[in-house]
Design a protein around this motif. Structure first.
Motif, PDB file in Angstrom:
ATOM      1  N   TYR A  53     -49.775   0.309 -44.173  1.00 49.79           N
ATOM      2  CA  TYR A  53     -50.982  -0.477 -44.466  1.00 49.79           C
ATOM      3  C   TYR A  53     -50.767  -1.372 -45.684  1.00 49.79           C
ATOM      4  N   TYR A  54     -50.033  -0.884 -46.666  1.00 50.08           N
ATOM      5  CA  TYR A  54     -49.714  -1.735 -47.819  1.00 50.08           C
ATOM      6  C   TYR A  54     -48.862  -2.918 -47.346  1.00 50.08           C
ATOM      7  N   ALA A  55     -47.969  -2.664 -46.394  1.00 48.53           N
ATOM      8  CA  ALA A  55     -47.134  -3.729 -45.846  1.00 48.53           C
ATOM      9  C   ALA A  55     -47.963  -4.740 -45.055  1.00 48.53           C
ATOM     10  N   ILE A  64     -56.312  -2.836 -51.317  1.00 48.77           N
ATOM     11  CA  ILE A  64     -55.300  -1.924 -50.778  1.00 48.77           C
ATOM     12  C   ILE A  64     -54.669  -1.108 -51.906  1.00 48.77           C
ATOM     13  N   GLN A  65     -54.531  -1.704 -53.095  1.00 53.15           N
ATOM     14  CA  GLN A  65     -53.976  -0.961 -54.220  1.00 53.15           C
ATOM     15  C   GLN A  65     -54.859   0.234 -54.560  1.00 53.15           C
ATOM     16  N   LEU A  66     -56.159   0.009 -54.640  1.00 54.14           N
ATOM     17  CA  LEU A  66     -57.071   1.103 -54.987  1.00 54.14           C
ATOM     18  C   LEU A  66     -57.132   2.145 -53.872  1.00 54.14           C
ATOM     19  N   VAL A  67     -57.122   1.702 -52.620  1.00 57.91           N
ATOM     20  CA  VAL A  67     -57.141   2.641 -51.498  1.00 57.91           C
ATOM     21  C   VAL A  67     -55.892   3.530 -51.532  1.00 57.91           C
ATOM     22  N   CYS A  68     -54.745   2.929 -51.785  1.00 55.64           N
ATOM     23  CA  CYS A  68     -53.509   3.723 -51.830  1.00 55.64           C
ATOM     24  C   CYS A  68     -53.492   4.672 -53.020  1.00 55.64           C
ATOM     25  N   VAL A  97     -45.700   1.585 -59.309  1.00 58.19           N
ATOM     26  CA  VAL A  97     -45.817   2.314 -60.566  1.00 58.19           C
ATOM     27  C   VAL A  97     -47.258   2.634 -60.944  1.00 58.19           C
ATOM     28  N   ARG A  98     -48.202   1.847 -60.452  1.00 61.70           N
ATOM     29  CA  ARG A  98     -49.610   2.154 -60.732  1.00 61.70           C
ATOM     30  C   ARG A  98     -50.053   3.394 -59.955  1.00 61.70           C
ATOM     31  N   ILE A  99     -49.607   3.530 -58.731  1.00 58.87           N
ATOM     32  CA  ILE A  99     -49.904   4.747 -57.976  1.00 58.87           C
ATOM     33  C   ILE A  99     -49.341   5.955 -58.714  1.00 58.87           C
ATOM     34  N   ASN A 100     -48.131   5.824 -59.233  1.00 57.20           N
ATOM     35  CA  ASN A 100     -47.498   6.941 -59.938  1.00 57.20           C
ATOM     36  C   ASN A 100     -48.286   7.334 -61.180  1.00 57.20           C
ATOM     37  N   GLU A 101     -48.797   6.349 -61.899  1.00 55.34           N
ATOM     38  CA  GLU A 101     -49.603   6.656 -63.084  1.00 55.34           C
ATOM     39  C   GLU A 101     -50.875   7.393 -62.688  1.00 55.34           C
ATOM     40  N   GLU A 102     -51.504   6.952 -61.617  1.00 57.05           N
ATOM     41  CA  GLU A 102     -52.745   7.591 -61.181  1.00 57.05           C
ATOM     42  C   GLU A 102     -52.494   9.034 -60.729  1.00 57.05           C
ATOM     43  N   VAL A 103     -51.403   9.264 -60.017  1.00 61.16           N
ATOM     44  CA  VAL A 103     -51.072  10.640 -59.610  1.00 61.16           C
ATOM     45  C   VAL A 103     -50.821  11.499 -60.843  1.00 61.16           C
TER      46      VAL A 103
END
Length: 604
Positions: A206-208, A283-287, A317-323
């Motif tokens: 979906y990001y793609a 999509i960034q926030l959804v992911c 890297v933003r997903i990684n920070e959120e996790v």
């Protein structure tokens, strides 16, 4: 025990693991000078063996990432997901079109998925036979060949380099070997597979899709969407969350679409006047939401506080920070070759770990010392390359670092080529372009010099001793930040003095530099700090747009001449620019000691 690891798909490459230690790793793109080169890694195998100083007879096992995949013997460029499917006339592309057309019935009609993979099985079997033939006939390698599951290779690349005895290991990507994610509960080196997610339910896909809808190349330019996201509003968050989501620890493609059909469905659902920035933000926030829900669910189930993330989705890297921000997670590690470029390393580590368990040996993870696992060149070789190029250089044996710091402090841009080349997608000081971090306009003018179109700010390389001064949420993520694999929120001090590396959302993607990891690079930043009071320099990869990071002195000289930067620090030599002209470059081309395969077709 020496193991040759190979990945022969997108961003193909090879690695040598000796008694559990990675001694060489390189990807085909760096040698061929073709971005994200795909296909069988003929040159990477030869180069990895040369770097590790091993012969065919020294190889005990060959580990191939991916069990089920069609073979592409020829090496060529990766043009982008949908571009590849429309340009290629091979079997893989035919199945892509088939999945696009009938993906909506995959969940509801029994047997559809099984029939789809059944049709592809003969091609999978042919690949396994043919690779064994190639290894014997072209390389003289007669060692046993093991085919390692795509996601298991991702998982082992992360676990065995994370320095956690026990951990939750999470893989997430577009897809590989029929899955887009695995969840492992790993205790004392024993992997228990808790969950798999079918590729049909891929968050990465979906990001793609959004990458393609925004006019970029899917599975190639996702980083542009990450940067663009901070400039928009997540207006279409609910629309996308109704298509891809996480429920009770399971990923779910509620939209029931794949590939081209997914593009059409998302496009038709968007309102008139939608913007790229808002779609990217959505999509960034959804992911981020899905990744937190997914990882958080399995953290709760297992009780782990150490988390290892690997797979292409965690290039974000933003997903990684959120996790990492989840309250029950104490430590997070993201493998530096998190996408498919790391599968060769992962396959080799998987084979070594599996053998250790079979023979009742203890093989526990250790800290990854560095990712400087590629080519290195002597000052004599560098001097020869400079001479052939007709470039005048000053020589500072053992003392070039203070000279570089002087240039940076005076506002010059310095390209650096030194030591062994980095493994993975990030330049970490040895194939790096440096500049002072306080210029907020640098993202525009330096990207123009480098012929790039980027929305992400440049990354900061910062002294480990000053981490608390610079970043607000570094605890438990400093080890992974050595490899520039996680975002961190910046302190007010950092935002005020280093605006050139702080994104509009107040974050940065740091490389935390320890002296023991890279003494020379650490010294440059320390010398710069002595002159300016700022323990940070800008770090962006040494390459021009749509080319891989430089590998040889010739690559470095070519990129330097192409981009008209102020200085080239190459080994212990310092070259002032702009020195290049069309005539200078024309005279120099073709004299390379190492050869240059840019734009060349493989003979295979």
């Amino acid at each position: 025990m020496r193991i040759l690891g190979i990945t022969d798909g997108q961003t193909s490459g090879a690695a040598i693991v000796e008694d559990g230690r990675i001694v060489a790793a390189i990807n085909e793109e760096r040698i061929r000078r073709i971005k994200m080169a795909r296909g069988f890694p003929w040159d990477s195998i030869k180069e990895a063996m040369r770097l590790a100083n091993v012969t065919a007879g020294d190889i005990d096992v060959v580990a191939l990432a991916n069990v089920n995949m069609e073979l592409r013997e020829k090496v060529d460029g990766w043009p982008g997901w949908f571009q590849a499917r429309s340009q290629d006339a091979d079997l893989h592309s035919a199945f892509f079109q088939l999945a696009s057309r009938f993906g909506h019935v995959a969940i509801d009609v029994p047997g559809v998925k099984q029939a789809y993979y059944g049709l592809r099985t003969p091609a999978y079997m042919q690949r396994r036979r043919r690779i064994k033939e190639i290894l014997q006939s072209d390389f003289g390698i007669n060692a046993p060949v093991e085919f390692i599951n795509h996601h298991y290779a991702h998982a082992t690349s992360g676990y065995y380099t994370a320095n956690f005895k026990d951990a939750l290991v999470v893989t997430m990507d577009g897809g590989g070997d029929g899955h887009c994610s695995h969840i492992y509960d790993v205790r004392d080196g024993n992997f228990e597979l808790l969950n798999t997610a079918d590729s049909y339910n891929s968050v990465g896909n979906y990001y793609a899709y959004v990458t393609a809808l925004c006019g970029y190349k899917a599975k190639r330019h996702e980083g542009k969407i990450t940067g663009l996201a901070a400039r928009g509003e997540p207006k279409y968050r609910d629309l996308l969350r109704n298509m891809i989501t996480c429920q009770d620890g399971k990923l779910l493609n509620k939209g029931k679409v794949l590939f081209s059909t997914a593009l059409k469905k998302i496009s038709s659902a968007l309102p008139d006047g939608w913007t790229h920035e808002d779609l990217a933000a959505s999509i960034q926030l959804v992911c981020e939401d899905i990744a937190k829900d997914y990882v958080g669910y399995w953290v709760d189930k297992t009780g782990h506080s150490n988390v290892v993330l690997t797979g292409g989705l965690f290039a974000n890297v933003r997903i990684n920070e959120e996790v990492h921000s989840l309250p029950k997670i104490a430590n997070t590690f993201v493998h530096p070759g998190m996408s498919d470029e790391g599968l060769a390393v992962g396959a080799a580590l998987a084979a070594f770990g599996d053998n250790a368990r079979k023979t009742n040996q203890t093989y526990t993870p250790t800290e990854l010392p560095s990712v400087y696992l590629g080519n290195e060149y002597s000052d004599a070789e560098i001097a020869e390359a400079l001479s052939l190029a007709g470039l005048k250089a000053q020589h500072f044996p053992g003392e070039v670092e203070p000279e570089i710091a002087d240039k940076l402090a005076s506002g010059k841009v310095v390209a650096r080529f030194n030591g062994r080349m980095e493994y993975g997608p990030r330049a970490l000081g040895n194939r790096t372009i440096m500049y002072q971090p306080g210029d907020p306009s640098v993202n525009d003018w330096l990207n123009e010099l480098l012929k790039r179109t980027e929305f992400m700010p440049f990354a900061p390389s910062s002294l480990a001793e000053h981490t608390q001064q610079l970043y607000e949420n570094s605890k438990g993520a400093c080890d992974t930040a050595r490899f520039m694999t996680v975002c961190m929120h910046c302190t007010p001090w950092m935002m005020e003095r280093c605006s050139g590396v702080v994104h509009v959302d107040g974050t940065a993607r740091p490389q935390i530099v320890r002296k023991q990891d890279n003494p020379s690079y650490h010294r440059i930043i320390s010398e710069y700090y002595e002159r300016t009071g700022v323990p940070v320099v800008i770090n962006t990869s040494f390459n021009v747009h749509e080319e891989p990071i430089v590998r040889t002195p010739d690559d470095a000289i070519r990129a330097f001449l192409d981009s008209a930067l102020d200085y080239l620090a190459i080994g212990d030599y310092l070259v002032e620019g702009p020195v290049g002209s069309a005539e200078t470059r024309k005279k120099w081309e073709g004299k390379s000691k190492w050869g240059h395969a840019r734009h060349a077709e493989t003979a295979r």
